[in-house]
Design an enzyme around this catalytic site. Structure first.
Site: not given
Length: 270
Positions: A49, A60, A175
């Protein structure tokens, strides 16, 4: 089959999970980032990724936020990220590479142009954190029509009512974000991960990769016994942040990648 389908099928035959590594394009510089990217497959990464730097990431944690800042400070942009993929593909035509990030840079670049250029560069799939399935027509559908997989995030708060909607149009792999928080946060319990994988398998036949909070070979091995893929990002990026020289950054990331790969590859050996 796509590169992602081929890779996960090969690993299923080998009875092992994929090591999925995340790094941010251009962190800490273009040349160092490219050297890391080129070195990851040889160090054991099965899927890569590559983060598209953005000023305002929402999923994040601190490590990847700082990676974004370093990359943007080094003048990394989407054009350079696609060039990085092209240079990677000059020496590697087998390893699946997924671009991960947010819609704003893609929107500014132009969706049709981005899809065309990403496919031409050798990108295999996209993870776009802030594009919900209700907006499939804006990016997901045209990307898939062009042969790019569109990978969805699911979380501990994605219930059985919502899951079919989230998974609609998903391809490549799913994911699973194992903690309700940002990247680099504390790891989920194995019991929680096992329950989540069992639940997800009731809704999809796609490979399931687990991320957020996995930092050590031991943690990676534990997840590899339960899921089809193990995603590690912040732990790798910490080596870039803590390095004094480009060579230290490259060696640190690739050494940890090799250790993680060893853990993943031996996880199901009896």
């Amino acid at each position: 089959m796509s590169r992602l389908q081929t890779r996960f099928a090969e690993l299923k035959e080998q009875n092992r999970a994929a090591l999925v590594t995340f790094v941010t394009a251009g962190d800490p510089s273009y040349d160092t980032s490219l050297a890391i990217l080129k070195g990851l497959p040889g160090a054991g990464a099965d899927v890569i990724e590559l983060g598209m730097p953005f000023t305002d990431p929402m999923a994040d944690g601190p490590a990847i936020q700082l990676a974004n800042i370093r990359a943007l400070g080094a003048k990394q942009n989407l054009t350079k990220t696609l060039q990085m993929v092209r240079e990677f593909r000059e020496g590697n035509t087998d390893t699946p590479l997924v671009l991960m990030g947010y819609f704003n840079p893609i929107h500014m670049y132009g969706v049709p142009r981005f899809i065309r250029d990403a496919k031409e560069a050798g990108v295999d799939g996209l993870i776009v954190v802030d594009m919900p399935p209700e907006h499939n027509g804006e990016l997901c559908d045209p990307a898939q029509a062009a042969g790019l997989d569109f990978i969805r995030l699911t979380t501990p708060t994605t219930d059985d009512v919502r899951l079919p909607t989230v998974l609609n149009g998903s391809s490549g792999f799913v994911y699973y974000v194992s903690v309700a928080g940002v990247t680099g946060a504390g790891a989920a319990t194995l019991e929680h991960v096992e329950e989540a994988v069992t639940r997800l398998r009731r809704h999809t036949d796609l490979p399931i990769s687990i991320g957020f909070g996995i930092r050590t070979p031991e943690q990676a091995a534990s997840i590899a016994r339960l899921a089809d893929g193990v995603v590690v990002g912040s732990a790798l990026i910490d080596h870039i942040a803590n390095a004094s020289t480009p060579d230290q950054a490259i060696d640190g990331v690739l050494s940890l990648c090799a250790a993680l790969a060893d853990g993943v590859r031996n996880a199901r050996v009896s």
